[in-house]
Enzyme design. Structure first.
Site: not given
Length: 434
Positions: A25, A97, A125, A320
């Site tokens: 990603k 984001g 956020r 993550d």
């Protein structure tokens, strides 16, 4: 039994097979943005299948960049150079984001105004971390108390020296992109070394950057006005997605798993070191460098999971992956302690509370802390009805935890997984032996 929003996960006894993962990603976002502001065509193979990276492509199209999706997750992009077209609609970043923070660095240096919007989750956020430095560079940005939507009046940017208060690879990339469009040399100093995909991607497209070693304070510099050129590249498999299958394999001593063509960037591969220290057997083969990124194939065998402690620079590097590591921690011998990870509270969900809530529903003891958590090992969990909290990483993490629980687990809002990995549940089922 499955619907769009609910998945039932049954206990397993091992993980076995081979999994080819969608493109990383972090790299997919950056390649999509840079190919748009490069000169000439780019061909990007194994582009991420996730909805977040599709949001980036959608925004680039709205900024006048022509691209086509070919068979097999291939994206062909016709770059416009550093000057983009004024959008006629808001730039819809969806749940991403990454898109909003990084792309804001590019639109801030254009000669037009744009509005960046997102879904309900993204609208909560914090964006002050990019608003402040971009404003110092000359952009005019209005927001809703530091949160989206962002209205950005682009301008001729000037270079800045900026010391980041929060260790964030997204903020660093945003400022490098803005620095590329600014007059002069932009210097960025990080409090902790973060992922370097922005620097590596910029170099792949032909930009020159200077990086000083960690002993000199994690400093990177970029000179404005450099022209980028299109590339042909294959994006390696997403190591954050691999984390779920690695953790699944770690639950069962009999597991045997192969992951080919996986991103092995040193700023991301800390996950492998940690899992090996915790008892998972991992060997790396066919290691090579492609466009500055290390790529390799993994052979994984299950072992006895000991436990782990994560803090300091590791918390930034593994931000993550912490949810899935925490989700399997009760099954380890010593459990897990996570410190210095307050950033988890401002992700797609408050991931500290989300992990603690779901583990408690499964019968686990969890000590929730402001900047992390402590989860004892040697626990026995039972199936339960769990929430994704609209967060892809929570949905996937608890699908893994459920594999060793007693009884079935139902995950509500499981469709959140499509944000990063639409085929996750089918892939997990194909690798699971019961």
């Amino acid at each position: 039994m499955k619907s769009d929003s609910q998945v039932i996960v049954r206990p397993a006894h091992s993980i076995r097979g081979s999994v080819q993962l969608p493109g990383d990603k972090s790299i997919s976002h950056r390649y999509a943005m840079l190919s748009g502001i490069a000169e000439g065509p780019s061909r990007i193979e194994n582009y991420s299948t996730g909805a977040d990276c599709a949001s980036t492509l959608g925004c680039m199209r709205e900024l006048g960049v022509a691209w086509e999706r070919k068979e097999g997750n291939v994206i062909e992009v016709q770059g416009r150079g550093l000057t983009l077209a004024a959008p006629t609609l808001p730039l819809d970043c969806g749940n991403s984001g990454s898109t909003m923070r990084m792309l804001s660095g590019i639109v801030a240096g254009q000669k037009f105004s744009s509005e960046m919007i997102g879904d309900e989750s993204l609208s909560r956020r914090p964006m002050e971390r990019v608003i402040k430095p971009l404003t110092s560079m000359g952009a005019q940005i209005s927001s809703r108390e530091g949160k989206p939507p962002l209205r950005i009046q682009g301008s001729a940017l000037k270079a800045i020296d900026y010391s980041m208060s929060v260790a964030s690879a997204q903020v660093k990339t945003c400022l490098l992109f803005a620095g590329l469009l600014a007059e002069g040399e932009t210097r960025i100093v990080e409090p902790l070394r973060t992922r370097d995909h922005g620097e590596v991607a910029l170099r792949a497209f032909g930009a020159k950057l200077e990086r000083k070693n960690p002993g000199a304070g994690n400093e990177v510099r970029i000179r404005g006005g450099q022209r980028l050129r299109g590339i042909e590249a294959r994006i390696p498999g997403d190591i954050s997605s691999a984390a779920f299958f690695l953790c699944a394999a770690a639950l069962f001593p009999a597991s045997q798993l192969t992951i080919p063509n996986l991103l092995m960037n040193p700023s991301r591969a800390r996950l492998l070191d940690l899992l090996m220290q915790a008892g998972l057997h991992i060997s790396v083969t066919q290691l090579e460098e492609i466009h500055g990124e290390m790529v390799g194939s993994l052979q994984i065998e299950g072992g006895t999971l000991k436990g782990m402690s994560i803090g300091g620079a590791d918390s930034a590097a593994l931000i993550d992956e912490i949810p899935v590591l925490a989700a399997i921690a009760p099954y380890s011998e010593r459990g897990i302690e996570v410190r210095d990870a307050k950033e988890l509270r401002v992700k797609e969900s408050d991931r500290i509370t989300a992990v603690a809530t779901n583990l408690r529903r499964m019968g686990a003891l969890v000590e929730e802390r402001e900047d992390g958590m402590k989860i004892p090992g040697g626990q026995f969990l039972h199936g339960a009805e769990l929430e994704s909290f609209g967060d892809h990483r929570i949905a996937m993490a608890f699908a893994i935890a459920a594999l060793r629980a007693e009884g079935e687990t139902l995950i509500d809002g499981a469709d959140a997984a499509a944000i990063s990995y639409p085929a996750f549940f089918q892939t997990l089922e194909a690798l699971t032996e019961r």
